[in-house]
Design a protein around this motif. Structure first.
Motif, short mmCIF file in Angstrom:
data_model
loop_
_atom_site.label_atom_id
_atom_site.label_comp_id
_atom_site.label_asym_id
_atom_site.label_seq_id
_atom_site.Cartn_x
_atom_site.Cartn_y
_atom_site.Cartn_z
N ARG A 192 42.97 -119.82 -12.49
CA ARG A 192 43.11 -118.59 -11.69
C ARG A 192 43.36 -118.94 -10.24
O ARG A 192 42.94 -119.97 -9.74
N LYS A 193 44.07 -118.05 -9.60
CA LYS A 193 44.30 -118.11 -8.16
C LYS A 193 43.99 -116.71 -7.66
O LYS A 193 44.75 -115.77 -7.92
N GLY A 194 42.86 -116.57 -7.00
CA GLY A 194 42.43 -115.24 -6.58
C GLY A 194 42.14 -114.40 -7.80
O GLY A 194 41.33 -114.75 -8.64
N ASN A 244 46.01 -117.27 -15.32
CA ASN A 244 47.12 -117.84 -16.05
C ASN A 244 46.59 -118.67 -17.21
O ASN A 244 45.71 -119.51 -17.02
N ALA A 245 47.09 -118.44 -18.43
CA ALA A 245 46.68 -119.22 -19.60
C ALA A 245 47.92 -119.90 -20.18
O ALA A 245 48.95 -119.27 -20.38
N GLU A 246 47.81 -121.20 -20.43
CA GLU A 246 48.91 -121.99 -20.97
C GLU A 246 48.40 -122.85 -22.12
O GLU A 246 47.20 -123.11 -22.21
N TRP A 247 49.31 -123.32 -22.96
CA TRP A 247 48.91 -124.22 -24.04
C TRP A 247 49.92 -125.33 -24.18
O TRP A 247 51.06 -125.22 -23.76
N PHE A 258 38.94 -114.18 -19.87
CA PHE A 258 38.63 -114.83 -18.60
C PHE A 258 38.76 -113.82 -17.46
O PHE A 258 37.91 -113.75 -16.58
N SER A 259 39.81 -113.02 -17.49
CA SER A 259 40.03 -112.01 -16.47
C SER A 259 38.91 -110.98 -16.49
O SER A 259 38.43 -110.53 -15.45
N GLN A 260 38.50 -110.60 -17.70
CA GLN A 260 37.40 -109.64 -17.86
C GLN A 260 36.11 -110.19 -17.26
O GLN A 260 35.41 -109.50 -16.54
#
Length: 89
Positions: A32-34, A38-41, A74-76
């Motif tokens: 996260r930035k602020g 972002n989720a990547e695999w 994660f955002s939650q």
């Protein structure tokens, strides 16, 4: 199916019959930035090379769902924490 060739065993100073190989086959990274999450695999290159086009497509669809779920959660969780208190600048 993945090939039967194991990765190179790490070189150690003393041979130990209980040596364990750690190979990362699948990696999911959430950052996260602020407030932006972002989720990547990523997939081990050998497995990627061994997948058929149909298997690669299916895996891509499944991992897209996984990263969406993980990123959303994660955002939650980020939204449920107390906001950063103002500084004393």
């Amino acid at each position: 199916m993945a090939s039967q060739v194991p990765p190179q065993k790490p070189v150690t100073s003393a041979a130990n019959p209980q040596d364990v190989w750690d190979v990362e086959l699948l990696h999911v990274h959430v950052s996260r930035k602020g407030q932006l999450v972002n989720a990547e695999w990523a997939l081990h290159p050998q497995i990627k090379a061994d997948l058929s086009a149909e298997e690669w497509k299916e895996l891509g669809e499944l991992m897209s769902k996984v990263t969406t779920i993980v990123g959303h959660r994660f955002s939650q969780a980020l939204g449920e924490t107390d906001p950063t208190p103002p500084g004393n600048a």
